[in-house]
Design a protein around this motif. Sequence first.
Motif, PDB file in Angstrom:
ATOM      1  N   UNK A 101       0.836  -1.208   0.000  1.00 22.70           N
ATOM      2  CA  UNK A 101       0.000   0.000   0.000  1.00 22.70           C
ATOM      3  C   UNK A 101       0.871   1.259   0.000  1.00 22.70           C
ATOM      4  N   UNK A 102       1.343   1.637  -1.179  1.00 24.09           N
ATOM      5  CA  UNK A 102       2.241   2.777  -1.328  1.00 24.09           C
ATOM      6  C   UNK A 102       1.442   4.019  -1.699  1.00 24.09           C
ATOM      7  N   UNK A 103       1.599   5.069  -0.920  1.00 18.74           N
ATOM      8  CA  UNK A 103       0.890   6.322  -1.199  1.00 18.74           C
ATOM      9  C   UNK A 103       1.597   7.074  -2.322  1.00 18.74           C
TER      10      UNK A 103
ATOM     11  N   UNK B  25      -1.873   3.554 -12.125  1.00 17.51           N
ATOM     12  CA  UNK B  25      -3.055   4.323 -11.743  1.00 17.51           C
ATOM     13  C   UNK B  25      -3.391   4.101 -10.256  1.00 17.51           C
ATOM     14  N   UNK B  26      -4.052   5.043  -9.636  1.00 15.72           N
ATOM     15  CA  UNK B  26      -4.495   4.892  -8.245  1.00 15.72           C
ATOM     16  C   UNK B  26      -5.496   3.738  -8.182  1.00 15.72           C
ATOM     17  N   UNK B  27      -5.280   2.810  -7.242  1.00 19.48           N
ATOM     18  CA  UNK B  27      -6.150   1.638  -7.148  1.00 19.48           C
ATOM     19  C   UNK B  27      -6.976   1.615  -5.868  1.00 19.48           C
ATOM     20  N   UNK B  28      -6.644   2.481  -4.895  1.00 25.43           N
ATOM     21  CA  UNK B  28      -7.396   2.472  -3.639  1.00 25.43           C
ATOM     22  C   UNK B  28      -7.257   3.827  -2.961  1.00 25.43           C
ATOM     23  N   UNK B  29      -8.316   4.255  -2.291  1.00 21.79           N
ATOM     24  CA  UNK B  29      -8.295   5.489  -1.508  1.00 21.79           C
ATOM     25  C   UNK B  29      -8.445   5.110  -0.038  1.00 21.79           C
TER      26      UNK B  29
ATOM     27  N   UNK C 119      -3.927   8.074  -1.267  1.00 18.77           N
ATOM     28  CA  UNK C 119      -4.197   7.349  -2.507  1.00 18.77           C
ATOM     29  C   UNK C 119      -3.105   6.304  -2.771  1.00 18.77           C
ATOM     30  N   UNK C 120      -3.507   5.049  -2.892  1.00 20.59           N
ATOM     31  CA  UNK C 120      -2.541   3.967  -3.085  1.00 20.59           C
ATOM     32  C   UNK C 120      -2.375   3.636  -4.569  1.00 20.59           C
TER      33      UNK C 120
ATOM     34  N   UNK D  31     -14.109   5.924  -2.659  1.00 24.28           N
ATOM     35  CA  UNK D  31     -13.631   4.699  -3.291  1.00 24.28           C
ATOM     36  C   UNK D  31     -14.575   4.253  -4.399  1.00 24.28           C
ATOM     37  N   UNK D  32     -15.870   4.416  -4.180  1.00 32.30           N
ATOM     38  CA  UNK D  32     -16.849   4.072  -5.214  1.00 32.30           C
ATOM     39  C   UNK D  32     -16.615   4.913  -6.462  1.00 32.30           C
ATOM     40  N   UNK D  33     -16.350   6.197  -6.251  1.00 34.76           N
ATOM     41  CA  UNK D  33     -16.083   7.084  -7.384  1.00 34.76           C
ATOM     42  C   UNK D  33     -14.803   6.666  -8.113  1.00 34.76           C
ATOM     43  N   UNK D  34     -13.759   6.311  -7.353  1.00 33.13           N
ATOM     44  CA  UNK D  34     -12.504   5.881  -7.966  1.00 33.13           C
ATOM     45  C   UNK D  34     -12.717   4.642  -8.833  1.00 33.13           C
TER      46      UNK D  34
END
Length: 351
Positions: free
Chosen positions: A95-97, A119-123, A278-279, A324-327
């Motif tokens: 989990x790298x920011x 790309x960002x995969x998790x918030x 943001x990960x 997260x839903x939006x991402x």
Amino acid sequence: MEVATRIGFLAFALAAMLVPERTLCQEITIGAREDARPFVWRDGDTGEYLGFLWDICTKATQRAGYSFHAIPLRAEDKAEFLNHGTRNYDLLCDPTTITLYRMKNFVEKGELSHLSFSPIVFVANGAYASHSSAEARPGWGETSDSQQTPQRCADLLKQAEEEIVEKRADPWITMVPPTNKGRLRFEIWGYVKGSTIGAVLEHENSLKQADSVGDRPLVCLKDFASHEDAADWFCTDRLARYFGDADIIKATIKSRSERPGGSCTSGVNFSADGTYEPYAYVTSSRNVSEFPKKFEYALYEMFTDGTVERLFTGHFSSGKSEYLRTLFQINSIPRGTPPSQPKEAGLKLRQ
């Protein structure tokens, strides 16, 4: 002649079957964290890696057309890789920011030019755990020494390591209520080495100590090699606050509490608000130049076909936050359609 041809073909086919698998499919080296539940961790009994981010990174690697092998990624290994490029990973499963500072380093430092973010995969939500008990413990209380000095913190950290409670120097008999004059409130705060929240704490704490006027408490910072170590200090009352990703903190404390005698000795509170984390994955083109692009395509494809959604449901009992839903929706990009052939080209092909 025909028999010789057949024999030659059979020999070629047999040789192809005997070629080692790694020559048919390039192997990617994945640096994998062992202590970042529920994102990626290593099961102590089976030795297998598990977690939401682990499933995504391994499936995306395979979709991109590569095999892989994993090696343990410690906090100091990650810091060396991100800051100096001295470790030879093709992919960080961690989990790298993603930050502008890290991106700028990848652009400007020649030794890091082979690194890039996916790309960002998790918030995530950066937060901290604290205790509901106010009674003095090794990790917090009052000290009779009112000087906010590095040496004072060193002494307090040593006492906490030995689980010694700082004693208050109250007079045995007094005719008036004791005051806090000449005393100093202190708290020990912990985080995992190399984390973005740790860098923020170090910066802010150095500014506060430089301007140590008023009755501001003395904050002593302690970095840890792993979340297990941080949770151990926290649950034995040697940390007043344990900083990090809210999901990781909760999962690590829960895992520790499920072991015999592993429960936290005082109540646990979680901060209501936190930082935006943001990960993203970090990929390298040093060994396999085309890997980052192929991995990125596989990630977007997994968002679009619902694979990431299914993995999230399997790993998290609670629903997604609105962010997260939006991402997930943003990353589910349209498939698009190839341009249609010109009619004249089609006619020529049929002829």
